[in-house]
Design a protein around this motif. Structure first.
Motif, mmCIF file in Angstrom:
data_model
loop_
_atom_site.group_PDB
_atom_site.id
_atom_site.type_symbol
_atom_site.label_atom_id
_atom_site.label_comp_id
_atom_site.label_asym_id
_atom_site.label_seq_id
_atom_site.Cartn_x
_atom_site.Cartn_y
_atom_site.Cartn_z
ATOM 1 N N ARG A 77 0.837 -1.213 0.000
ATOM 2 C CA ARG A 77 0.000 0.000 0.000
ATOM 3 C C ARG A 77 0.861 1.247 0.000
ATOM 4 N NH1 ARG A 77 -5.067 -0.988 4.098
ATOM 5 N NH2 ARG A 77 -6.097 -2.594 2.841
ATOM 6 N N LEU A 78 1.931 1.239 0.785
ATOM 7 C CA LEU A 78 2.810 2.390 0.812
ATOM 8 C C LEU A 78 3.534 2.578 -0.502
ATOM 9 C CD1 LEU A 78 4.341 2.179 4.403
ATOM 10 C CD2 LEU A 78 2.728 3.873 3.531
ATOM 11 N N ARG B 101 2.441 1.679 -3.468
ATOM 12 C CA ARG B 101 1.469 2.094 -4.494
ATOM 13 C C ARG B 101 1.147 3.579 -4.356
ATOM 14 N NH1 ARG B 101 -3.857 -1.214 -4.428
ATOM 15 N NH2 ARG B 101 -3.934 -0.128 -2.457
ATOM 16 N N ARG B 102 1.126 4.104 -3.141
ATOM 17 C CA ARG B 102 0.850 5.524 -2.922
ATOM 18 C C ARG B 102 2.058 6.394 -3.226
ATOM 19 N NH1 ARG B 102 -2.019 5.419 2.939
ATOM 20 N NH2 ARG B 102 -3.734 4.046 2.392
ATOM 21 N N GLY B 103 3.213 5.811 -3.317
ATOM 22 C CA GLY B 103 4.410 6.600 -3.562
ATOM 23 C C GLY B 103 5.214 6.853 -2.318
ATOM 24 N N ARG C 117 6.359 11.385 0.962
ATOM 25 C CA ARG C 117 5.985 12.410 -0.011
ATOM 26 C C ARG C 117 4.768 13.170 0.380
ATOM 27 N NH1 ARG C 117 7.123 9.802 -5.887
ATOM 28 N NH2 ARG C 117 9.268 9.354 -5.498
ATOM 29 N N ALA D 156 5.332 7.114 2.165
ATOM 30 C CA ALA D 156 4.741 7.968 3.194
ATOM 31 C C ALA D 156 5.491 9.279 3.323
ATOM 32 C CB ALA D 156 4.753 7.225 4.544
#
Length: 76
Positions: free
Chosen positions: A67-68, A70-72, A76, A74
């Motif tokens: 999940r981290l 995929r979001r780019g 950023r 934590a």
């Protein structure tokens, strides 16, 4: 190769010590449990359950990592 010990240097000291100083004290009987415990291992002592908990925690950490990612991240 045999280990080398320095017992010769301490021989006089060992021979002077009283042998009664190294004896154990009298034995005492400990109170027995009431017998209400299970005969088998406790739940946290079971190898299969321990391994399943380790797998579950590992899968949870992998899911959080994906999940981290995929979001780019934590940061950023």
């Amino acid at each position: 190769m045999k280990p080398q010990y320095e017992l010769g240097a301490f021989r006089a000291q060992i021979e002077q010590e009283a042998p009664a100083a190294s004896k154990l004290g009298p034995e005492r009987l400990l109170a027995q449990d009431s017998g209400n415990e299970e005969a088998g291992p406790r739940w946290y002592q079971s190898k299969a359950l321990f391994n399943s908990v380790i797998v579950a925690v590992s899968l949870l950490l992998v899911m959080i990592l994906f999940r981290l990612m995929r979001r780019g991240g934590a940061a950023r």
